[in-house]
Motif scaffolding. Structure first.
Motif, PDB file in Angstrom:
ATOM      1  N   ILE A 199      -4.479   7.679  -4.987  1.00 27.37           N
ATOM      2  CA  ILE A 199      -5.276   7.628  -3.748  1.00 27.37           C
ATOM      3  C   ILE A 199      -5.990   6.278  -3.749  1.00 27.37           C
ATOM      4  O   ILE A 199      -6.723   5.978  -4.690  1.00 27.37           O
ATOM      5  N   VAL A 200      -5.749   5.469  -2.727  1.00 25.49           N
ATOM      6  CA  VAL A 200      -6.397   4.154  -2.667  1.00 25.49           C
ATOM      7  C   VAL A 200      -7.530   4.222  -1.647  1.00 25.49           C
ATOM      8  O   VAL A 200      -7.317   4.592  -0.486  1.00 25.49           O
ATOM      9  N   ILE A 201      -8.725   3.878  -2.108  1.00 27.07           N
ATOM     10  CA  ILE A 201      -9.881   3.791  -1.211  1.00 27.07           C
ATOM     11  C   ILE A 201     -10.063   2.302  -0.936  1.00 27.07           C
ATOM     12  O   ILE A 201     -10.306   1.513  -1.860  1.00 27.07           O
ATOM     13  N   CYS A 202      -9.917   1.928   0.332  1.00 27.30           N
ATOM     14  CA  CYS A 202      -9.746   0.512   0.637  1.00 27.30           C
ATOM     15  C   CYS A 202     -10.715   0.007   1.711  1.00 27.30           C
ATOM     16  O   CYS A 202     -10.613   0.392   2.872  1.00 27.30           O
ATOM     17  N   PRO A 203     -11.627  -0.882   1.331  1.00 26.28           N
ATOM     18  CA  PRO A 203     -12.541  -1.438   2.328  1.00 26.28           C
ATOM     19  C   PRO A 203     -11.863  -2.562   3.109  1.00 26.28           C
ATOM     20  O   PRO A 203     -10.884  -3.151   2.635  1.00 26.28           O
ATOM     21  N   GLU A 204     -12.412  -2.848   4.272  1.00 31.64           N
ATOM     22  CA  GLU A 204     -11.914  -3.986   5.050  1.00 31.64           C
ATOM     23  C   GLU A 204     -12.693  -5.236   4.673  1.00 31.64           C
ATOM     24  O   GLU A 204     -13.920  -5.271   4.773  1.00 31.64           O
ATOM     25  N   TYR A 205     -11.972  -6.251   4.187  1.00 29.16           N
ATOM     26  CA  TYR A 205     -12.568  -7.563   3.908  1.00 29.16           C
ATOM     27  C   TYR A 205     -11.807  -8.586   4.757  1.00 29.16           C
ATOM     28  O   TYR A 205     -10.600  -8.795   4.559  1.00 29.16           O
ATOM     29  N   ASN A 206     -12.506  -9.190   5.703  1.00 26.90           N
ATOM     30  CA  ASN A 206     -11.895 -10.215   6.553  1.00 26.90           C
ATOM     31  C   ASN A 206     -10.566  -9.766   7.167  1.00 26.90           C
ATOM     32  O   ASN A 206      -9.554 -10.470   7.119  1.00 26.90           O
ATOM     33  N   GLY A 207     -10.595  -8.579   7.730  1.00 24.73           N
ATOM     34  CA  GLY A 207      -9.434  -8.092   8.469  1.00 24.73           C
ATOM     35  C   GLY A 207      -8.270  -7.644   7.614  1.00 24.73           C
ATOM     36  O   GLY A 207      -7.173  -7.406   8.135  1.00 24.73           O
ATOM     37  N   SER A 208      -8.492  -7.468   6.318  1.00 26.74           N
ATOM     38  CA  SER A 208      -7.406  -6.989   5.458  1.00 26.74           C
ATOM     39  C   SER A 208      -8.022  -6.272   4.258  1.00 26.74           C
ATOM     40  O   SER A 208      -9.196  -5.913   4.287  1.00 26.74           O
ATOM     41  N   TYR A 209      -7.217  -6.078   3.219  1.00 24.14           N
ATOM     42  CA  TYR A 209      -7.772  -5.439   2.022  1.00 24.14           C
ATOM     43  C   TYR A 209      -8.238  -6.524   1.043  1.00 24.14           C
ATOM     44  O   TYR A 209      -7.792  -7.679   1.139  1.00 24.14           O
ATOM     45  N   PRO A 210      -9.124  -6.195   0.116  1.00 23.48           N
ATOM     46  CA  PRO A 210      -9.694  -7.216  -0.763  1.00 23.48           C
ATOM     47  C   PRO A 210      -8.645  -7.920  -1.625  1.00 23.48           C
ATOM     48  O   PRO A 210      -7.699  -7.293  -2.122  1.00 23.48           O
ATOM     49  N   GLY A 211      -8.883  -9.218  -1.827  1.00 24.54           N
ATOM     50  CA  GLY A 211      -7.998  -9.993  -2.696  1.00 24.54           C
ATOM     51  C   GLY A 211      -7.925  -9.416  -4.100  1.00 24.54           C
ATOM     52  O   GLY A 211      -6.875  -9.480  -4.751  1.00 24.54           O
ATOM     53  N   ALA A 212      -9.026  -8.845  -4.580  1.00 25.64           N
ATOM     54  CA  ALA A 212      -9.032  -8.271  -5.935  1.00 25.64           C
ATOM     55  C   ALA A 212      -7.993  -7.152  -6.046  1.00 25.64           C
ATOM     56  O   ALA A 212      -7.327  -7.001  -7.077  1.00 25.64           O
ATOM     57  N   LEU A 213      -7.836  -6.388  -4.974  1.00 22.56           N
ATOM     58  CA  LEU A 213      -6.861  -5.287  -4.991  1.00 22.56           C
ATOM     59  C   LEU A 213      -5.438  -5.859  -5.027  1.00 22.56           C
ATOM     60  O   LEU A 213      -4.573  -5.364  -5.752  1.00 22.56           O
ATOM     61  N   LYS A 214      -5.199  -6.931  -4.262  1.00 19.89           N
ATOM     62  CA  LYS A 214      -3.854  -7.538  -4.277  1.00 19.89           C
ATOM     63  C   LYS A 214      -3.555  -8.143  -5.650  1.00 19.89           C
ATOM     64  O   LYS A 214      -2.433  -8.026  -6.162  1.00 19.89           O
ATOM     65  N   LEU A 215      -4.576  -8.779  -6.237  1.00 21.40           N
ATOM     66  CA  LEU A 215      -4.387  -9.358  -7.569  1.00 21.40           C
ATOM     67  C   LEU A 215      -3.983  -8.273  -8.565  1.00 21.40           C
ATOM     68  O   LEU A 215      -3.060  -8.453  -9.369  1.00 21.40           O
ATOM     69  N   PHE A 216      -4.666  -7.133  -8.474  1.00 25.68           N
ATOM     70  CA  PHE A 216      -4.342  -6.008  -9.358  1.00 25.68           C
ATOM     71  C   PHE A 216      -2.904  -5.533  -9.102  1.00 25.68           C
ATOM     72  O   PHE A 216      -2.092  -5.440 -10.029  1.00 25.68           O
TER      73      PHE A 216
END
Ligand SMILES: Cc1cc2nc3c(=O)[nH]c(=O)nc-3n(C[C@H](O)[C@H](O)[C@H](O)COP(=O)(O)O)c2cc1C
Length: 194
Positions: A75-92
């Motif tokens: 289950i991914v809980i995902c905030p909106e950062y600058n119109g997308s998902y956080p860079g930290a999540l993409k890095l992971f």
């Protein structure tokens, strides 16, 4: 075991508070569920040399990815950062193992943000997981105006809480249905690697 990814590394995030609320909903159903908190796994230790099979990941990150590689559902809980998902999540995510972490893995998403409740980050994440052949659960929840609707660790809007509960109930059924037909990632990996 199901895992909830708290999708930002920002300390004291609302995302983590929502992750804890969602964890309780699954526990109320008798499900085992653990939170992976991106603020606690030393993502800052990633320096670009750890991508791919040969990269040696820092232990907290390797451990988190190992958990997802064995998760019956994520289950991914995902905030909106600058119109997308956080860079930290993409890095992971970019340090996950393909296909094991992604393919046929049941994934469920909750967005949070302002007027649109994280619609954009969730749709961007859906593109990533669809591309990587995960089983993206269709019932998404968007927690709108999160600054007003989350207070003192609780959702003040009973409608939003009801949507989270309904999603949790249905996602558990979805995971069981895939397991019963041996279509989920863990069943498929068990056949591939006896
Ligand atoms: C770097 C950053 C960018 C943000 N950009 C947006 C945005 O584009 N749209 C929006 O609705 N909310 C935006 N927000 C607000 C967050 O969605 C909101 O604060 C929510 O609480 C989740 O963030 P948190 O888990 O870090 O608390 C942004 C917050 C941060 C920290």
């Amino acid at each position: 075991m199901k895992y909830i990814i708290s999708g930002t590394n920002r300390p004291n995030s609302r995302t983590l508070v929502v992750a804890q609320l969602v964890q309780q909903l699954y526990r109320d159903q008798g499900e085992s569920v653990e939170i992976i908190d991106l603020s606690k796994i030393s993502l800052n230790a990633l320096d670009g040399t750890q991508y791919g099979d040969k990269g040696i990941l820092p232990p907290p990150i390797a451990d988190a990815i190992h958990k997802i590689n064995t998760a019956e559902g994520v289950i991914v809980i995902c905030p909106e950062y600058n119109g997308s998902y956080p860079g930290a999540l993409k890095l992971f995510i970019d340090h996950w193992k393909y296909p094991d972490t992604f393919e046929h893995r049941p994934i469920c998403m909750v967005g949070l943000g302002g007027t649109f409740g994280g619609l954009r980050p969730v749709e961007h994440l859906q593109q990533v997981f669809n591309y990587r052949n995960a089983y993206v659960f269709p019932n998404r929840v968007f927690l709108t105006n999160i600054w007003h609707n989350l207070k003192d660790g609780k959702m003040t809007d009973p409608n939003l809480m009801g949507l989270l509960r309904l999603q949790a109930d249905r996602f558990s059924v979805y995971v069981r249905a895939l397991q019963n037909e041996k279509m989920d990632a863990n069943s498929i990996l068990a056949v591939k690697k006896p």
